[in-house]
Enzyme design. Structure first.
Site, mmCIF file in Angstrom:
data_model
loop_
_atom_site.group_PDB
_atom_site.id
_atom_site.type_symbol
_atom_site.label_atom_id
_atom_site.label_comp_id
_atom_site.label_asym_id
_atom_site.label_seq_id
_atom_site.Cartn_x
_atom_site.Cartn_y
_atom_site.Cartn_z
ATOM 1 N N LEU A 8 13.912 -9.037 2.084
ATOM 2 C CA LEU A 8 13.626 -7.682 2.540
ATOM 3 C C LEU A 8 12.111 -7.467 2.564
ATOM 4 C CD1 LEU A 8 16.386 -5.707 0.588
ATOM 5 C CD2 LEU A 8 16.538 -7.034 2.716
ATOM 6 N N ARG A 15 1.195 2.818 -0.914
ATOM 7 C CA ARG A 15 0.303 2.857 -2.087
ATOM 8 C C ARG A 15 -0.740 1.735 -2.063
ATOM 9 N NH1 ARG A 15 4.516 3.328 -6.950
ATOM 10 N NH2 ARG A 15 5.966 2.575 -5.360
ATOM 11 N N LYS A 22 2.370 -4.555 3.470
ATOM 12 C CA LYS A 22 2.268 -4.913 2.058
ATOM 13 C C LYS A 22 2.581 -6.376 1.802
ATOM 14 C CE LYS A 22 5.384 -3.333 -0.875
ATOM 15 N NZ LYS A 22 6.078 -2.500 -1.878
ATOM 16 N N ASN A 171 17.520 -4.044 -14.394
ATOM 17 C CA ASN A 171 17.868 -4.596 -13.084
ATOM 18 C C ASN A 171 16.610 -4.940 -12.290
ATOM 19 O OD1 ASN A 171 19.309 -5.114 -10.640
ATOM 20 N ND2 ASN A 171 18.880 -3.005 -9.985
#
Length: 458
Positions: A8, A15, A22, A171
């Site tokens: 993904l 940010r 990114k 997680n």
């Protein structure tokens, strides 16, 4: 067994405060998502092969362009509606996969061995989940296990009870299942939550409800599963990665003058007793032989350095081969195609390109030598230039064994200097010089007595 990997990489990464997507920000000189792709490929190869699908959204064309040479297929997520929605975009391509691993393009340093363990856990469960134990799990979804160690649920921090908040295992979002299971679970996801998104981790509850086992695998260190959302986190992971490289080099026999000031942006292999000074940067594939020494502030790329050789401060090597017991620098530049044989010497402010320097030959300082071949025992004086380019074509200079090139000589290629021949200082040599000859090619000196220097006038 076919293992497909879905990565993904569609997030905007606001940010990061950058126009660059990114996942293209770099760790160890390589885009984060490329790290993920390479480890994914190792995992797939371990199980006999499979396809890698990269889901892109914001800046998708930039990502595709930057990684166009990598063996991946691209999936477009035109609207970003959560992780479950992102994986669903790849569903038509992964339904037939025996096993599917879901990774994140901004989580760059997960080890291939960890991924192999996670996929292997599907031998005994329909779903496996990568977790990590944190000293401070605040804000993360807690992993709730049954008495036999299986995962029963993931409880978000805001929904956790006092007992559940004491759980330090959290997680990571990285998981594996089968193409068949994902084909059943993903269409059943809903967006009935505060963000209005489809969450991939909701399939954990689906697996448990079906009575299936959810097998947890725990990452050994936090940095393996640390994501990057800002430049501080990027810098933190960079230094952690580089410290792992430094520790490996020291374990293999290198002395690092400061382990916190070395950058390995590729692969670096060494012999015993190598010394590496501060602020060195290694890119591409670099090999350093036993007993070699690298001075401070050097940049070495795709090069081989032989045993016992010394690379002095502020030297740049690119696609060069340095033989045993050579000396290079300080402030030298060896460009692609440079090859130094044993005990050759390249001194300060010398630049070479596509040049072979024979055993024991020296180019001590302030010279440019390109498209040349030097025999053994050649001495090249300061300020020497091989004039190898006529503005259109390149030509070769040959300097044979034992030749002596006087300071400030221009060798206009194509030209050959014979064995034990000499060129006088300040010469411009345009014709080949036979063995043992002296070539002097400069204007005749004229001394004028009684000459008056000019006087400054107002």
């Amino acid at each position: 067994m076919r293992v497909d990997i879905v990565i993904l990489a569609a997030g905007q990464g606001s940010r990061m405060k950058s126009s660059l997507p990114k996942v293209l920000h770099r760790i160890a000189g390589k885009p984060m998502v490329q790290h993920v792709i390479e480890r994914a490929q190792e995992c797939a190869d371990h199980f006999g092969g499979g396809n890698i699908h990269v889901v892109v959204g914001h800046g998708g064309e930039q990502v595709k362009s930057a990684l166009q040479e990598l063996p991946v297929s691209w999936v477009d997520q035109l609207e970003q509606k959560g992780t479950g929605h992102a994986v669903a975009q790849a569903l038509p391509n992964i339904k037939g996969a025996d096993r599917v691993l879901v990774l994140y393009g901004d989580v760059p340093l997960t080890l291939a061995t960890t991924l192999i363990e996670l996929v292997g856990a599907l031998d005994a469960a329909p779903l496996s989940l990568l977790t990590v134990t944190l000293d401070d799990p605040t804000g993360y979804g807690r992993i709730i296990r049954s008495d036999n160690g299986d995962v029963t649920s993931i409880v978000e921090h805001k929904d956790a009870s006092e007992v559940e908040l004491k759980v330090a295992e959290v997680n990571t979002g990285i998981l594996a299942s089968t193409g068949e299971n994902l084909g059943r679970w993903l269409p059943a996801l809903d967006s009935n939550n505060a963000q209005g998104e489809f969450y991939l981790t909701d399939i954990v509850a689906m697996a448990v409800k079906e009575g299936g086992r959810v097998a947890p695998c725990n990452a050994e260190v936090e940095q393996e599963v640390q994501g990057v959302n800002n430049r501080m986190q990027l810098a933190s992971l960079e230094r952690w990665y580089q410290r792992q490289q430094a520790d490996r080099l020291m374990a293999e026999g290198a002395t690092l003058m400061d382990p916190s000031r070395i950058d390995v942006r590729g692969t670096l292999s060494i012999g015993n007793d190598v010394l590496i000074d501060v602020n060195t940067v290694f890119t591409g594939k670099v090999e350093i032989g036993e007993g070699a020494s690298i001075g401070p502030n050097c940049v070495i790329s795709d090069s081989t350095i032989g045993e016992g050789s010394v690379i002095k401060a502020n030297t740049v090597l690119e696609q060069a081969i340095v033989g045993n017991d050579c000396e290079v620098g300080p402030y030298a530049r060896l460009r692609p195609g440079t090859e130094l044989e044993e005990k050759a010497k390249i001194g300060n402010f010398v630049e070479t390109k596509k040049t072979k320097v024979g055993e024991g030959s020296k180019i001590n300082h302030l010279s440019y030598v390109g498209d040349a071949e030097l025999g053994t025992g050649v001495n090249v004086g300061a300020g020497t230039i091989t004039c190898n380019y006529d503005g259109v074509n390149k030509f070769k200079t040959e300097i044979k064994d034992g030749a002596f090139i006087g300071s400030n000589t221009s060798l206009v290629a194509p030209v050959s200097i014979g064995e034990n021949a000499t060129t006088g200082a300040g010469s411009t040599v345009t014709k080949s010089v036979a063995d043992g000859e002296l070539a002097v090619a400069r204007g005749r000196q004229k001394n004028i007595s009684g000459w008056q220097r000019p006087v400054k006038t107002d």
